[in-house]
Write an enzyme that holds these catalytic residues in place. Structure first.
Site, mmCIF file in Angstrom:
data_model
loop_
_atom_site.group_PDB
_atom_site.id
_atom_site.type_symbol
_atom_site.label_atom_id
_atom_site.label_comp_id
_atom_site.label_asym_id
_atom_site.label_seq_id
_atom_site.Cartn_x
_atom_site.Cartn_y
_atom_site.Cartn_z
ATOM 1 N N LYS A 109 0.841 -1.205 0.000
ATOM 2 C CA LYS A 109 0.000 0.000 0.000
ATOM 3 C C LYS A 109 0.877 1.257 0.000
ATOM 4 C CE LYS A 109 -3.907 0.198 2.110
ATOM 5 N NZ LYS A 109 -4.828 0.199 0.961
ATOM 6 N N SER A 110 0.408 2.276 -0.700
ATOM 7 C CA SER A 110 1.173 3.521 -0.809
ATOM 8 C C SER A 110 1.335 4.214 0.545
ATOM 9 C CB SER A 110 0.532 4.460 -1.825
ATOM 10 O OG SER A 110 -0.765 4.830 -1.424
ATOM 11 N N THR A 111 0.379 4.050 1.443
ATOM 12 C CA THR A 111 0.477 4.670 2.772
ATOM 13 C C THR A 111 1.757 4.225 3.468
ATOM 14 O OG1 THR A 111 -1.924 4.740 2.949
ATOM 15 C CG2 THR A 111 -0.690 4.943 5.008
ATOM 16 N N TYR A 112 2.057 2.926 3.414
ATOM 17 C CA TYR A 112 3.294 2.427 4.011
ATOM 18 C C TYR A 112 4.503 2.769 3.154
ATOM 19 C CZ TYR A 112 1.091 -0.119 7.836
ATOM 20 O OH TYR A 112 0.419 -0.444 8.986
ATOM 21 N N ARG A 114 5.126 5.268 1.350
ATOM 22 C CA ARG A 114 5.497 6.674 1.532
ATOM 23 C C ARG A 114 6.187 6.924 2.867
ATOM 24 N NH1 ARG A 114 0.959 9.903 -1.779
ATOM 25 N NH2 ARG A 114 0.488 8.204 -3.217
ATOM 26 N N GLU A 135 6.115 -10.271 3.818
ATOM 27 C CA GLU A 135 7.459 -9.805 4.142
ATOM 28 C C GLU A 135 7.427 -8.283 4.240
ATOM 29 O OE1 GLU A 135 7.047 -11.588 1.012
ATOM 30 O OE2 GLU A 135 7.225 -13.522 1.999
ATOM 31 N N GLN A 154 -2.381 -4.576 -1.470
ATOM 32 C CA GLN A 154 -3.518 -4.817 -2.359
ATOM 33 C C GLN A 154 -3.221 -6.002 -3.267
ATOM 34 O OE1 GLN A 154 -4.614 -2.178 -5.722
ATOM 35 N NE2 GLN A 154 -6.664 -2.209 -4.839
ATOM 36 N N GLN A 178 -0.844 -23.304 4.258
ATOM 37 C CA GLN A 178 -0.117 -22.689 5.377
ATOM 38 C C GLN A 178 -1.048 -21.907 6.296
ATOM 39 O OE1 GLN A 178 2.996 -20.307 3.629
ATOM 40 N NE2 GLN A 178 1.625 -18.679 3.001
#
Length: 188
Positions: A109-112, A114, A135, A154, A178
């Site tokens: 996600k872009s939030t992370y 950035r 990961e 996503q 798993q």
């Protein structure tokens, strides 16, 4: 190969259990968003993390020593602190049952991104079934929060033009079924 829309993702999840639990709309108020989007599904990270440390001087993917990672339960705090320049594993809240004619690709996600937090997940192969091991890398020189039970990446779904001859399940994929965080494996 076609990119699948929200209506297909919803139908496959509700009628065939492709994603469970399944959130039919995107949730995004006061949280890092998760749930169904236009052409994908934003997955959530659970509250269990495995932080890699330097107890041993070497990471060997062919002979992984579980002592190289420490389990951390973030359920009480609601977040996990990923140290500067560190790496951790986690797993999704969602369980996946991939159709035989579909491959999924997962992007952070872009939030992370950035904030310098990079999320990597390998493709979900046709007929893969299980929770997804995630990961997570902190590329900054500062500690960073990763919020448990909120969006982390996503998933987009690509349906093949024809059925594959052999699926992940057919060939006995080593990560099939798993549960929780799964460390590196080599078939012997």
């Amino acid at each position: 190969m076609g990119l699948k829309a929200d209506s297909w993702i919803k139908k496959m999840s509700l009628e065939h259990g492709m994603i469970s639990p399944f959130c039919e709309k995107q949730v995004g108020k006061n949280v890092i968003s998760y749930g169904l989007s236009s052409y994908g599904y934003d997955i959530r990270v659970g509250s269990e993390f495995m932080l890699f440390d330097n107890k041993n001087a070497l990471i060997d993917p062919k002979n992984f020593d579980p002592n190289n990672a420490t389990k951390i339960d973030a359920s009480k705090e609601g977040y996990f602190i990923l140290p500067a320049n560190a790496f951790a594993l986690a797993h999704t809240i969602e369980y996946f049952k991939m159709p035989k004619d579909t491959l999924a690709i997962c992007l952070g996600k872009s939030t992370y991104a950035r904030c310098g937090i990079i999320v990597n997940v390998t493709p979900f192969e046709p007929e893969f079934e299980g929770y997804i091991t995630i990961e997570i890398s902190n590329t900054t020189n500062l500690p960073a929060k990763v919020y448990a039970n909120e969006g982390i990446a996503q998933v987009v779904f690509l349906q093949g033009d024809e059925m594959c001859e052999q699926s992940y399940k057919d060939r006995g994929g080593k990560y099939q079924g798993q549960v929780g965080i799964t460390l590196p494996k080599i078939l012997k």
